[in-house]
Motif scaffolding. Sequence first.
Motif, PDB file in Angstrom:
ATOM      1  N   GLN A 126      16.329  31.665  11.152  1.00  0.00           N
ATOM      2  CA  GLN A 126      16.487  30.966  12.427  1.00  0.00           C
ATOM      3  C   GLN A 126      17.309  29.689  12.293  1.00  0.00           C
ATOM      4  N   ILE A 127      17.160  28.996  11.155  1.00  0.00           N
ATOM      5  CA  ILE A 127      17.870  27.716  11.009  1.00  0.00           C
ATOM      6  C   ILE A 127      19.244  27.877  10.345  1.00  0.00           C
ATOM      7  N   LYS A 142      14.912  17.378  11.807  1.00  0.00           N
ATOM      8  CA  LYS A 142      14.092  17.825  12.941  1.00  0.00           C
ATOM      9  C   LYS A 142      12.756  17.089  12.991  1.00  0.00           C
ATOM     10  N   TYR A 194       9.786  26.542   9.943  1.00  0.00           N
ATOM     11  CA  TYR A 194      11.237  26.516   9.745  1.00  0.00           C
ATOM     12  C   TYR A 194      11.598  27.723   8.889  1.00  0.00           C
ATOM     13  N   TYR A 248      17.838  19.851   7.050  1.00  0.00           N
ATOM     14  CA  TYR A 248      17.602  20.327   8.414  1.00  0.00           C
ATOM     15  C   TYR A 248      16.168  20.004   8.845  1.00  0.00           C
TER      16      TYR A 248
END
Length: 195
Positions: free
Chosen positions: A131-132, A148, A127, A144
């Motif tokens: 990108q997140i 996920k 992670y 987050y």
Amino acid sequence: MTKLKLFIFDVGGVLYDGTSVANAISVYLGLSREEFLTLARFAGLRKLQTGKINSMQFWSNFSKISGRRVDEDLWVRFFRPVLRHEVANLIKKLKAKYRVVAGTNTIESHYQVHLVQGHYSVFDQVYASHQIGFVKPDVEFFLYILEKEKMEPEETLFVDDTPENVAGAQRIGIHSVLFVNVQDLAERLSSLIEE
């Protein structure tokens, strides 16, 4: 304590040394570390870390703000990650029984170096902030990952070398360990996990 099921590891400063490039870049540009970091914030460092701009856009902004022309990605030029083998071995042992993921504040160019060199292969999942869209220590970063991974905070342990990041995870109930050295980490982990 609830049984741990998920381990989140920071990458730079925990699994890898040599990932902080601010000192080298500031020397190269003839700035103090503080001057460089201040200019970097104005040039969009947080946007870079959350994937809203790329390195080229960052350095273009930096050049305008600082009056110093930068024509190459200095983030990559001075990026020399060195694996801490003992930490990698701890992660491999954990992976035999648990889910182990990386939770890292990074930028696309550093991520690509790690990816190409196979540095993330020790993890079940990565992670990455760019990108997140969230960075540590913001609680959204941790929420987050939990969403996920379909895990609860009390089922999760987070390891990071930055006190603010550890505090961010603790704010939502994630068990957290401040990384100081490998021996301390090994002792803390063995006291927390079920053999």
